[in-house]
Design an enzyme around this catalytic site. Sequence first.
Site, PDB file in Angstrom:
ATOM      1  N   HIS A   1     -20.507  -3.519 -38.537  1.00  0.00           N
ATOM      2  CA  HIS A   1     -21.181  -2.728 -39.571  1.00  0.00           C
ATOM      3  C   HIS A   1     -21.485  -3.573 -40.808  1.00  0.00           C
ATOM      4  CE1 HIS A   1     -21.295   1.234 -37.805  1.00  0.00           C
ATOM      5  NE2 HIS A   1     -20.033   1.105 -37.403  1.00  0.00           N
TER       6      HIS A   1
ATOM      7  N   ALA B   1     -29.190  -9.197 -13.199  1.00  0.00           N
ATOM      8  CA  ALA B   1     -29.855  -9.717 -12.001  1.00  0.00           C
ATOM      9  C   ALA B   1     -31.334  -9.994 -12.268  1.00  0.00           C
ATOM     10  CB  ALA B   1     -29.688  -8.724 -10.855  1.00  0.00           C
ATOM     11  N   LEU B   2     -32.007  -9.105 -12.994  1.00  0.00           N
ATOM     12  CA  LEU B   2     -33.413  -9.336 -13.341  1.00  0.00           C
ATOM     13  C   LEU B   2     -33.578 -10.610 -14.159  1.00  0.00           C
ATOM     14  CD1 LEU B   2     -34.539  -5.709 -14.313  1.00  0.00           C
ATOM     15  CD2 LEU B   2     -35.392  -7.064 -12.383  1.00  0.00           C
ATOM     16  N   ARG B   3     -32.634 -10.869 -15.052  1.00  0.00           N
ATOM     17  CA  ARG B   3     -32.746 -12.018 -15.952  1.00  0.00           C
ATOM     18  C   ARG B   3     -32.583 -13.337 -15.198  1.00  0.00           C
ATOM     19  NH1 ARG B   3     -28.938 -10.641 -19.262  1.00  0.00           N
ATOM     20  NH2 ARG B   3     -30.347  -9.484 -20.629  1.00  0.00           N
TER      21      ARG B   3
ATOM     22  N   GLY C   1     -28.928 -13.826 -23.009  1.00  0.00           N
ATOM     23  CA  GLY C   1     -28.661 -12.647 -23.820  1.00  0.00           C
ATOM     24  C   GLY C   1     -27.564 -12.910 -24.835  1.00  0.00           C
TER      25      GLY C   1
END
EC number: 2.7.13.3
Length: 453
Positions: free
Chosen positions: A244, A357-359, A412
Site C-alpha cells: 500500500h 504456459a502461454l508466456r 512477469g
Amino acid sequence: MTARIFAIFWLTLALVLMLVLMLPKLDSRQMTELLESEQRQGIMIEQHVEAELANDPPNDLMWWRRLFRAIDKWAPPGQRLLLVTSEGRVIGAERNEMQIIRNFIGQADNADHPQKKRYGRLEMVGPFSVRDGEDNYQLYLIRPASTSQSDFINLLFDRPLLLLIVTMLVSAPLLLWLAWSLAKPARKLKNAADEVAQGNLRQHPELEAGPQEFLAAGASFNQMVTALERMMTSQQRLLSDISHELRTPLTRLQLGTALLRRRSGESKELERIETEAHRLDSMINDLLVMSRNQAKNALVSETVKANQLWNEVLDNAAFEAEQMGKSFTVEYPPGPWPLYGNPNALESALENIVRNALRYSHTKISVSFSVDKDGITVNVDDDGPGVSPEDREQIFRPFYRTDEARDRESGGTGLGLAIVETAIQQHRGWVKADDSPLGGLRLTIWLPLYKRT
C-alpha cells in the site's frame, strides 16, 4: 507417565515371572508334602496295622492273608491301604492301578517324609513304615482325589508353549491399556502437526490434557503454533503495508510520466519508465493478492462446480493463444464436479498457470482435467524451455527465477506461481512441476472433491 510406564512394565514382568514360577507348584499332580492332619492320620493307621499284625500270628503257608486282613480292617472309609514288601510285591492293589502305584512308589520311598500325589481321580499317600517282627513293609494309602483337576489345567501344565500363550493373554489387557494410553495423546499430537503442515494454524487445547509428558509437549506445541501464527500475521501485515505504501509514489511516478509526455512527446526513455512502472504496479497487485490469500479468514468459501468455475478461464486463454499464434487445446474439459472453496482464488490459480504456459511455450499449450473418487487433477503442459529438476520446487517461491529463459522481459513479476501454491494449499490441495510430454513444463494441480457429510 515415565513412572507409570516403569511401574506397569515391572508389574507385568513380575506377574509373568510369578506365573511361570508358581503355576507348576500349583499342579496337584506334583509331589506335595502332607498336611499335619494327614501326617497324624497316617501314623495312627501305621500303629493300628502294626498292632493288628502283632496280634495275628504269622502263617508260613498263607502269610499274605493276615496282611490283607490288617489293611482291610484299618482302611479309612472310601479308601484303601497298600503294603509293599521288601521284595517289591504289592499287597492290596488292583490290576488297573499297578502303573500309577509303581510310579508313586518310585518317587516316594522314604517313610520319614511321606508325600502325596494325584493321578486323575485318585490320590496316593505315603509311605509309612510298618514293622512285622523281622519284616518291614511300606504302607500306602490310595483314596479318591478331593477335587479333580480339569483337563484344561492339565493341558496347560503339560504344554509349556500353551502356558506361555495363556500368560501372554492374561497380561495383554494391561499392556494394551498402556499402549492405548501412550498412543492416544501421540495420535492427537500427530493430527495437530498434520494440520499445521497443511497451513491451519490453530490452538489445540486437548493437547494440554493427559499424561504429564504429553501435557508439556502439547503446551509447547500450542506455544509454537501461536508464535507461527503471530509471525505469519506480522509478515502478511508487513507485506500488505509495504504494497500500500508503494502505491503513492508509484501513482506520482505514473502521473509525472504522463505530464512529461504531454510536454516533451514520446521518447524511448519515457516508454521504458512506463514499462517498469506498469511492471511495478503488477507486482504490487500480486503482492496484495498473495497477502490476502495467505490470510485464511479473508477467503469466503462456497460450493462451486469445476466447469462453471474454469470454463471462462479456458475460453479467454484460447482467445489469447490464437492472438499469439499458438495452439491451445483442452483435451479433457472439466465436468460438473463439486469443489468447496473461494471461487476467485481457485479461478486465479488456474489462470496463473495457464498464463505461465502461454508466456513460455513456443507453439503448443495443452490442458487436461481428470477426476477420481478423491479429487480433481488438472495438467497444464507447454512445449517451452522447461525447468531443471533442481528448480522445480523453487519456482513456487516468491520472486524466484530460473537462470535460463526466465528474465524479467518474459518472466512477469515472479509471484504468479507463489500465488497459485498459496491458493491451492488453502484449499487442501497441492501443485507440482514436472516434465511435459510436449517437451516443456507440466504444472499439475490437485484439489479434493467436495463431499457432503
